[in-house]
Scaffold this active site. Sequence first.
Site, PDB file in Angstrom:
ATOM      1  N   GLY A  42       0.835  -1.051   0.003  1.00  0.00           N
ATOM      2  CA  GLY A  42      -0.081   0.026  -0.075  1.00  0.00           C
ATOM      3  C   GLY A  42       0.774   1.078   0.278  1.00  0.00           C
ATOM      4  CE  LYS A  43       2.019   5.375  -4.929  1.00  0.00           C
ATOM      5  NZ  LYS A  43       3.391   4.598  -5.072  1.00  0.00           N
ATOM      6  N   GLY A  44       0.624   4.187   0.956  1.00  0.00           N
ATOM      7  CA  GLY A  44       0.611   5.002   2.475  1.00  0.00           C
ATOM      8  C   GLY A  44       1.644   4.419   3.377  1.00  0.00           C
ATOM      9  CD  GLU A 143      -2.357   2.565  -3.200  1.00  0.00           C
ATOM     10  OE1 GLU A 143      -1.953   1.832  -4.130  1.00  0.00           O
ATOM     11  OE2 GLU A 143      -1.958   2.313  -1.822  1.00  0.00           O
ATOM     12  CG  ASN A 187       4.978   7.969 -11.750  1.00  0.00           C
ATOM     13  OD1 ASN A 187       4.031   8.339 -12.330  1.00  0.00           O
ATOM     14  ND2 ASN A 187       4.968   6.839 -11.228  1.00  0.00           N
ATOM     15  CG  ASP A 249      11.673  -5.362  -6.973  1.00  0.00           C
ATOM     16  OD1 ASP A 249      11.129  -4.923  -7.969  1.00  0.00           O
ATOM     17  OD2 ASP A 249      11.289  -6.047  -5.998  1.00  0.00           O
ATOM     18  CG  ASP A 255       5.223   3.827  -2.517  1.00  0.00           C
ATOM     19  OD1 ASP A 255       4.583   4.931  -2.884  1.00  0.00           O
ATOM     20  OD2 ASP A 255       4.928   2.773  -2.574  1.00  0.00           O
TER      21      ASP A 255
END
Length: 317
Positions: A42-44, A143, A187, A249, A255
């Site tokens: 989760g981005k947060g 999100e 981005n 990766d 984030d």
Amino acid sequence: MPSSPRIAVIGSANTDLTTFTDVFPRPGETLFGKDFAMGFGGKGANQAVASRLCGAQVLMVAKVGGDLFGRATIDNFTSFGIDTTHVQIVADAPTGVAPIFVEPNGQNRIIVVKGANDRLMPADVEAAAADLRGVDAIILQFEIPLETVYHSIRFARAHDIRCIVNPAPAVPAELSALTGADLFIPNESEAEQLTGLPVRSEAEAAACAAALLARGFRRVVVTLGARGSLVADVAGHRHVPAFTVGCVDTSGAGDAFIGSLAVFLAEGVPEQEALSRANLYAALSTTRVGTQKSFPRRADFETEWDRRNGASLRSSA
């Protein structure tokens, strides 16, 4: 170093469920997979972990489900020392999950179920107001419901708190409700979707940032992956170069950039250096597999920062 800054993240928390398989099953067919991995995302949540590993005191405002994943998510936050006072469990909703199916060539298929993330409402921000008023910066992403993002921006403005908005993933949004952000950080693909302009070069990124400034944003940072980042305001734009690393990766690199940048700025690091530091922090995160587990700790980052700067100074001498 200065005293630890206080960062609040109002955002998402997911569980990544990754299955590795040689082939995908046909309808009605059952196959054995090769491997399975569960991780926290989760981005947060990722941004909160990055801020915490950079030395900040971090407050997370989020919702998880009343299931095993929800409890595990809270335990994961706690293991990093992140304040979970305002991470609520929603009994009748699942924790956000992302089942990921990966083929041997790396091709993947992902289905995101937002679950409890969609239950994070403006009222939850107000419930955390007493703690939020004491932070140095608030970080937001897309999100969670946009109405919560808009409300949080207004809250930050009303209380003179730096607000960083990461419009990820890019979804149709009311841009006028986002212009109160101190830093708007898309981005390349997100900037393209928000403006309709291509971002394939530094010049195009500058034009895209200028278009966002014309819509009322005060400061825009476009992250450019391996090409670094570009910051723009009414006075013009500046490119901040990337750092060369052995990338394995890129998951979570954006984030890592957001979470670390919030800390560097809150510590009073000049913007140009803060952006350069965030570029390096994000780059270092790509040298290991995974998201949160790939983020470097502050001491390791500082060692690499000093090494890189020392090399630059020696080469320019």
